[in-house]
Design an enzyme around this catalytic site. Structure first.
Site, PDB file in Angstrom:
ATOM      1  CG  ASN A 260      -4.911   4.082  -4.709  1.00 32.85           C
ATOM      2  OD1 ASN A 260      -5.981   3.484  -4.692  1.00 32.85           O
ATOM      3  ND2 ASN A 260      -4.013   3.897  -3.788  1.00 32.85           N
TER       4      ASN A 260
ATOM      5  CB  SER B 174      -6.357  -1.189  -4.536  1.00 25.88           C
ATOM      6  OG  SER B 174      -6.935  -2.120  -3.648  1.00 25.88           O
TER       7      SER B 174
ATOM      8  CB  SER C 222      -6.484   8.739  14.597  1.00 22.19           C
ATOM      9  OG  SER C 222      -6.547   7.804  15.641  1.00 22.19           O
TER      10      SER C 222
ATOM     11  CG  HIS D 215      -2.003   0.969   1.232  1.00 18.93           C
ATOM     12  ND1 HIS D 215      -3.177   0.762   0.563  1.00 18.93           N
ATOM     13  CD2 HIS D 215      -2.106   2.186   1.806  1.00 18.93           C
ATOM     14  CE1 HIS D 215      -3.961   1.821   0.720  1.00 18.93           C
ATOM     15  NE2 HIS D 215      -3.326   2.705   1.481  1.00 18.93           N
TER      16      HIS D 215
ATOM     17  CG  HIS E 297     -10.730   3.591   2.372  1.00 20.46           C
ATOM     18  ND1 HIS E 297     -11.353   3.967   3.522  1.00 20.46           N
ATOM     19  CD2 HIS E 297      -9.407   3.529   2.685  1.00 20.46           C
ATOM     20  CE1 HIS E 297     -10.462   4.141   4.483  1.00 20.46           C
ATOM     21  NE2 HIS E 297      -9.283   3.884   4.006  1.00 20.46           N
TER      22      HIS E 297
END
Lengths: 762, 231
Positions: A557, A559, A318, A54, A100
């Protein structure tokens, strides 16, 4: 140099622990030989997240370099938090798309919400105000028991975050396919606007400059999220719930406003959001880009829970946190603006010249204690920055072409009898029908900028307000996200090229010229040679099409590991394109507007090839047939013709032919404004009617135009070598296709509107 | 005309309101940050949409403790015109300036789309004539207007109902989809008893320009300008 220590109770690093953290055995050996010592527990955590797929792109980096990233309009290419293209007068559009997927499958609401939060931060970290979002979603088959829960949760999560922060979600796409049963996809895209000479970058510049932490306090959520996103799912997936982050869009709204205000003061030299791998990746990446080191004082990290260890603070994901590098002596400007917005702020370190990532913390120190111990920090991490970035593993993994299973399926014999009924069935099916149940849950109009709303055009058109000291200028952008993974499955090279073609075509169909592209490459396990081959071929397809269609890749990105129990998703290289309209008067919707207008077909007519089409999948129950292929020269000419037709305002509507073929294209153009049409199909040799109706061959657009404009439109197309064929006219209240069917538009609209009912019915 | 647009933390349609009033209508308009204690000599106040304080606890519930709110209350008591849109409506009910409450939509989902409302009563923001039908967008999760039967009776008796959801032709909606949230008596907007404070769920500021597909909403701001001009 002191050797970094473990905190009390932390186990010593070992090969076994390294495996648990996701490192391969040879990677563990590499750590030992490079450091000439065993890493501390916190160091092992840092290395394992930074070396995760990632964060490191270790399996994809060798391939991504083949993508075209340059063009006169490119302001910022890949490598920063987001890419940027010039939109004139000193302004640029800043955009990126990110996945995501894994968190959204585990906890759909929070997974999708924090996906939106993360991509918004990537954009405003660059100094851009976010102006619109899109999403690209994939779910399992409509009748899979988990699909309703996942669809409802993801849509509510995207809406919950985007609606609250006040960035309109103006479009997207969704597809249902059995391959996503155990691994859904949630790809989120955001575009923002910035002044080109005021872009911000993630660089830790200026030795001695203070590192400032701004935003939400640190908790234990999302620890090792990046590592989770770099592994396959199995039966124990449900136990990964604690690795999902929890979002707070209200906090992000405050962070957004405070950041833009802080940026405007000029008191920062760099900034980066804390996304995947949190504090670790944001500080390490900023240090690496500037060629500097960073020293962090973990005792100063704002926290919301007791007894956080260095390992936990470094790896927490977080949400809604930013790391800023202020110019020395101007820290108070950051503090003042944070006070205005009631945000936590703390100086947590400084930029060093060491080229090392150093973290200190006091064992046993907890600010929540009634009488906290005096800070007496020890070194817990001391690693070379380049070990974590440039020297991270990089693999050219073995590839193996898939055995060529696709064969031409002859369907003449099983042609359906009643094509009208077939059209009604298809228009009401989940992959074709209306998405209004989804986009009505998104505030798609906040900001007074949405000019072409979801469902009204092939792409969304937004008005953006470009403000500087001379006043405000309005500019108009078109955005679309696309990928039909079934065509990628049949041929990764051609399918990926088709995704780029469809996305740029959608942007052109609303009257905009494409400026740049971002990608979100969702694939299976890269350690499986056939999956790696799919990825590499798709990259080549993207590269070829982006070059041919003038859409450089400015961000993206990857994934991987989208598999469950060894079953991979369809290869899904989603792309999103940003284009610009010269004049808002050029904008076009997809629906027919005027009774009596001529309906025309642009591009080479279908040959009736059904490979990968929705109709064939529904009929055969599997993805099959010969790839339909694409001629990129013809596509480029078609897009040029379409753009000129829009700019010269010769046509009133435009809708490209994609999922469901020309049948669904024309049906949707009828449904949009409740007009009928009387047409004949373009001449297509001796292919049977159903094949001509439902073929998804690319590079075709259906337009409607006043009859008085036909001659000029025809000439324009001839000049560019683009076939132009009139099919009929906008008429009455049925869709009448000569020799094929005559269906009431009202019936089509009813079926279309209810397409998701079976899944989402409460 | 001088208009203050109140900015709470989490307001997000503040720009929409400022743009419509300042850039489209041509009024003098500015943001009044929630930590301020003065409205700066405004002739009218808009409390915009959004999620003030994250809508935590209850939509609009925390905003009423902001410093600016006492200035807003004083302005209302002096008869100044106030328009609360969406979250602004929720804030006004939480402040007690408007009767009733806004609860979760009947179908429990956020709903964003165009609807139709009928002008029910004249007022500073609604001089366009009773029975006029406006097309306006809604975008809310908590827009279901509720009040006691006694309050409802008073609202009607005092001509305080400003807008009711209706069909395209102005007919009673007979439930969803014309009534998007299940509001009692199809109420989309109400005035206070003195009719200087209006709260409404639909967004007139997002439908004030032809380029957005519809400028029906501008008529509210034009009405306000006429109202202030006539004073």
């Amino acid at each position: 140099m002191t050797t970094p220590e473990n905190f009390p109770g932390e186990p010593d690093a070992s090969a076994e622990l390294a495996r648990k953290f996701g490192l391969a055995d040879d990677e563990w050996e590499r750590v030992l030989s490079t450091l000439s010592r065993k890493p501390s527990y916190a160091e092992l955590g840092v290395i394992s997240v930074m070396w995760s797929e990632h964060c490191s792109y270790k399996s994809s980096r060798v391939h991504l370099s083949r993508l075209p990233t340059e063009g006169p309009q490119v302001v910022q290419g890949p490598g920063e938090n987001a890419g940027a293209v010039d939109i004139g007068d000193g302004f640029c559009a800043v955009f990126k798309m990110e996945s995501h997927n894994h968190p959204s499958y585990i906890e759909p609401y929070q997974g999708a919400a924090t996906g939106v939060g993360g991509i918004l931060r990537d954009v405003f970290t660059m100094g851009a105000r976010p102006v619109a979002s899109l999403n690209s979603l994939r779910f399992g088959r409509p009748d899979h028991p988990k699909t309703p829960h996942l669809l409802k949760g993801v849509v509510a999560g995207i809406g919950g975050y985007g609606n609250c922060i006040g960035v309109p979600t103006v479009g997207g796409e969704v597809q249902f396919d059995a391959s996503y049963d155990g691994n859904i996809l949630v790809n989120a895209f955001t575009v923002g606007i910035a002044k080109t000479d005021e872009l911000f970058f993630g660089r830790a510049e200026g030795i001695g400059n203070p590192i400032i932490y701004v935003g939400a306090k640190t908790g234990r959520d999302g620890i090792h999220g990046a590592t989770m996103a770099s592994a396959e799912f199995g039966e124990e997936t449900d136990s990964k719930l604690p690795t999902v982050q929890v979002g707070d869009p209200f906090m992000e709204k405050l962070l957004l406003e405070a950041c833009l205000e802080i940026f405007a003061t000029g008191c920062l030299s760099g900034v980066q959001d804390m996304g995947a791998a949190g504090l670790t990746s944001s500080s390490v990446e900023m240090a690496a880009r500037a060629g500097n080191g960073i020293e962090l004082d973990l005792d100063a990290i704002p926290r919301r829970t007791r007894a956080l260890s260095p390992y936990e603070m470094l790896l927490s994901e977080s949400q809604e946190r930013m790391l800023m590098v202020a110019k020395r002596g101007r820290e108070h400007e950051v503090f003042d603006i944070c006070a205005k917005w009631d945000l936590d702020v703390s100086i947590v370190g400084r930029v060093t010249s060491s080229g090392r990532f150093v973290c200190k913390a006091t064992p046993g120190h907890d600010p929540f204690d009634d009488a906290p111990t005096e800070p007496d920090p020890v070194v817990v991490v001391d690693l070379p920055v380049d070990l974590l970035t440039d020297c991270a593993p990089k693999y050219d993994r073995p590839q193996e072409a898939r055995p060529d299973a696709a064969t031409l399926v002859t369907l003449t014999d099983d042609a359906p009898g009643n094509l009208g009924a077939e059209m009604l069935r298809l228009i009401g099916s989940p992959n074709i029908g209306s998405r209004s149940w989804i986009w009505r849950q998104y505030d798609h109009i906040v900001g007074d900028g949405t000019v072409v709303r979801p469902g009204d055009g092939d792409a969304a058109v937004i008005r953006v307000f470009c403000q500087d000291t001379d006043g405000t200028q309005e500019k108009f952008l078109a955005i679309s996200a696309d990928c039909n993974a079934r065509h990628v499955e049949l041929d990764p090279f051609l399918g990926a090229a088709m995704a780029v073609a469809e996305c740029t075509r959608n942007v052109v169909c609303v009257g905009a010229k494409p400026l740049g592209l971002t990608d979100c490459l969702n694939f299976g396990n890269p350690e499986v040679p056939e999956q790696m081959w799919r990825f590499a071929r798709a990259i080549d397809g993207l590269a070829t099409a982006c070059t041919a269609l003038g859409a450089p890749v400015v961000s993206g990105n990857v994934s991987f590991y989208n598999e469950t129990d060894g079953k991979s998703i369809l290869p899904t290289p989603t792309v999103a394109v940003v284009g610009q309209l010269e004049d808002p008067a050029h904008r076009l919707g997809l629906g027919f507007l005027n009774e009596g207008d001529v309906i025309a077909h642009l591009g080479r007519p279908s040959r009736g090839v059904l490979g990968g089409s929705e109709w064939l999948v529904q009929t055969m129950g599997s993805i099959t047939g010969a790839p339909v292929g694409i001629d990129l020269d013809a596509e480029a000419a078609l897009q040029q013709a379409m753009l000129e037709l829009a700019q010269r305002q010769l046509v009133r509507s435009a809708h490209d032919i994609s999922d469901g073929g020309i049948a669904m294209c024309v049906a949707e153009a009828c449904i949009a404004n409740g007009h009928g049409a009387r047409i004949s199909l373009p001449a297509g040799g001796d292919a049977p009617a159903h094949a001509l109706l439902f073929s998804e061959e690319p590079s075709r657009i259906v337009v409607s135009l006043p009859s008085g404009n036909v001659d000029e439109a025809l000439l324009l197309c001839e000049r560019l070598g683009v076939p132009f064929e009139t099919l009929g006219e906008v008429a009455a209240d049925t869709l009448a296709i000569e020799g094929v069917c005559d269906v009431a538009v009202e019936e089509l609209a009813h079926a279309h509107a209810g397409a998701l009912d079976a899944i989402v019915r409460d | 005309m001088r208009v203050a647009v109140v900015q709470f933390p989490g307001s997000n349609a503040d720009w929409d309101a400022l743009h419509a009033v300042r850039d489209v209508l041509g009024a003098d308009a500015w943001y009044a940050f929630h930590k301020e204690i003065s409205l700066g000599g405004a002739d009218a106040v808009v409390i915009p949409g959004g999620f003030s304080y994250g809508d935590y606890l209850r939509a609009g519930a925390i905003a009423r403790f902001s410093p600016i709110v006492s200035a807003v209350r004083g302005f209302a008591e002096r008869g100044g015109p106030i328009l609360g849109i969406c979250n602004g409506f929720q804030v006004l009910t939480e402040m007690g300036l408007l009767p009733g409450a806004l609860t979760r939509n009947a179908h429990l989902r956020f709903e964003c789309r165009d609807i139709f409302v009928r002008v029910e009563n004249d007022g500073p923001f609604t001089d366009m004539g009773q029975g006029q039908v406006l097309q306006l967008p809604v975008a809310h999760a908590d827009g279901r207007y509720q009040c006691s039967p006694e309050t409802l009776r008073q609202l009607h008796a005092n001509n305080q109902v400003a807008f009711r959801y209706c069909t395209r032709h102005g007919d009673a909606p007979e439930g969803s989809p014309a009534n998007p949230n299940g509001a009692v008596d199809d109420i989309a907007g109400v005035y206070n008893r003195d009719k200087n404070v209006l709260g409404m769920m639909p967004h007139p500021e997002r439908a004030s320009e032809a380029i957005l597909g519809n400028d029906d909403g501008l008529s509210l701001f034009q009405s306000l300008r006429r109202h202030l001009g006539a004073q």
